[in-house]
Design a protein around this motif. Structure first.
Motif, short mmCIF file in Angstrom:
data_model
loop_
_atom_site.label_atom_id
_atom_site.label_comp_id
_atom_site.label_asym_id
_atom_site.label_seq_id
_atom_site.Cartn_x
_atom_site.Cartn_y
_atom_site.Cartn_z
N ARG A 130 0.84 -1.19 0.00
CA ARG A 130 0.00 0.00 0.00
C ARG A 130 0.88 1.24 0.00
N ILE A 131 0.61 2.15 -0.90
CA ILE A 131 1.38 3.39 -1.00
C ILE A 131 0.44 4.55 -0.73
N ASP A 132 0.69 5.27 0.37
CA ASP A 132 -0.14 6.42 0.73
C ASP A 132 0.50 7.69 0.20
N MET A 133 -0.33 8.52 -0.39
CA MET A 133 0.12 9.85 -0.79
C MET A 133 0.13 10.71 0.48
N VAL A 134 0.91 11.77 0.45
CA VAL A 134 0.95 12.67 1.59
C VAL A 134 -0.45 13.21 1.85
N PRO B 188 -4.40 13.21 -0.46
CA PRO B 188 -5.00 12.78 -1.71
C PRO B 188 -5.12 13.88 -2.76
N ASP B 189 -5.27 15.12 -2.32
CA ASP B 189 -5.38 16.23 -3.26
C ASP B 189 -4.20 17.19 -3.07
N TYR B 190 -3.00 16.66 -3.24
CA TYR B 190 -1.81 17.45 -2.95
C TYR B 190 -1.64 18.64 -3.88
N TYR B 191 -2.20 18.59 -5.08
CA TYR B 191 -2.05 19.73 -5.99
C TYR B 191 -2.78 20.96 -5.45
N SER B 192 -4.01 20.79 -4.99
CA SER B 192 -4.72 21.94 -4.44
C SER B 192 -4.09 22.40 -3.13
N GLU B 193 -3.53 21.45 -2.36
CA GLU B 193 -2.83 21.83 -1.13
C GLU B 193 -1.58 22.65 -1.45
N GLU B 194 -0.91 22.32 -2.53
CA GLU B 194 0.29 23.06 -2.94
C GLU B 194 -0.07 24.49 -3.30
N GLY C 3 2.71 5.98 18.27
CA GLY C 3 3.59 6.19 17.13
C GLY C 3 3.85 7.66 16.88
N GLN C 4 4.51 7.95 15.77
CA GLN C 4 4.90 9.31 15.45
C GLN C 4 3.80 10.04 14.68
N TYR C 5 3.52 11.27 15.10
CA TYR C 5 2.57 12.14 14.44
C TYR C 5 3.22 13.50 14.21
N LYS C 6 2.76 14.17 13.17
CA LYS C 6 3.10 15.57 12.98
C LYS C 6 1.83 16.33 13.33
N ILE C 7 1.90 17.15 14.35
CA ILE C 7 0.74 17.92 14.78
C ILE C 7 0.79 19.28 14.08
N LYS C 8 -0.26 19.56 13.32
CA LYS C 8 -0.36 20.81 12.58
C LYS C 8 -1.48 21.64 13.21
N VAL D 112 -6.80 21.44 14.51
CA VAL D 112 -5.60 20.73 14.91
C VAL D 112 -5.61 19.41 14.14
N THR D 113 -4.55 19.15 13.40
CA THR D 113 -4.46 17.94 12.61
C THR D 113 -3.34 17.07 13.13
N PHE D 114 -3.66 15.83 13.43
CA PHE D 114 -2.66 14.84 13.81
C PHE D 114 -2.38 14.02 12.55
N TYR D 115 -1.27 14.31 11.89
CA TYR D 115 -0.92 13.67 10.63
C TYR D 115 0.03 12.51 10.90
N ARG D 116 -0.37 11.32 10.48
CA ARG D 116 0.43 10.11 10.67
C ARG D 116 1.11 9.77 9.34
N PRO D 117 2.43 10.02 9.21
CA PRO D 117 3.10 9.79 7.93
C PRO D 117 3.04 8.33 7.45
N SER D 118 3.02 7.39 8.37
CA SER D 118 3.07 5.98 7.98
C SER D 118 1.72 5.40 7.58
N ASP D 119 0.61 6.05 7.96
CA ASP D 119 -0.71 5.50 7.64
C ASP D 119 -1.74 6.63 7.66
N SER D 120 -2.20 7.02 6.48
CA SER D 120 -3.15 8.14 6.39
C SER D 120 -4.49 7.80 7.03
N GLY D 121 -4.79 6.52 7.21
CA GLY D 121 -6.04 6.13 7.84
C GLY D 121 -6.08 6.47 9.32
N LYS D 122 -4.94 6.78 9.90
CA LYS D 122 -4.87 7.13 11.32
C LYS D 122 -4.75 8.62 11.57
N ASP D 123 -4.93 9.44 10.52
CA ASP D 123 -4.93 10.89 10.69
C ASP D 123 -6.18 11.31 11.45
#
Length: 145
Positions: free
Chosen positions: A29-33, A35-41, A121-126, A87-98
């Protein structure tokens, strides 16, 4: 066994290994950062402005974890001010756990978040918020234990 049989065995082992690698790569399984990274950019200029605005505060937003909660504490000048954001808890290893939560600090500028919403596990808190039509943004890596 003659050399012809040895060559056939090598080709069969090679083909079996190649099929194994193809099968494993198809099942990975390959997760994108996002799903709509273009609009996020396209919105990234808001993040840059938000980081600059957050850097101008007296102290950064403090994110600390206790036994059962994670505390997000805002600087003193933001207490009892109207803040809207998330507040977003972003899980780099599994987007289903965001986990996305709306920002709701109390009068002391603190928001408590239960660890039961998260897995270890590791999260990036935004932390993104708006105050007086100015964007603010801060992120921090944290290991949930």
């Amino acid at each position: 066994m003659n050399w012809g049989h040895k060559i056939i065995i090598v080709f069969v082992v090679f083909a079996a290994g190649l099929l194994t690698l193809v099968t494993k790569s198809m099942r990975t399984r390959i997760d994108m950062v996002t799903p709509d990274y273009y609009s996020e950019e396209l919105k990234y200029q808001q993040v840059i402005d938000g980081k600059q605005n957050a850097g101008a505060l007296s102290t950064p937003v403090i994110i600390a974890q206790a036994d059962n909660t994670i505390a997000v504490t805002f600087p003193r000048e933001l207490h009892q001010r109207e803040l809207t954001g998330k507040v977003t808890f972003y899980r780099p290893s599994d987007s289903g756990k965001d986990v996305d939560l709306s920002l709701q600090p109390d009068n002391d500028g603190q928001q408590l978040i239960s660890k039961q919403l998260l897995t270890k596990g590791q999260y990036k808190i935004k932390v993104q918020w708006t105050m007086d039509n100015k964007p603010f943004y801060q992120e921090q890596l944290i290991n949930i234990y």
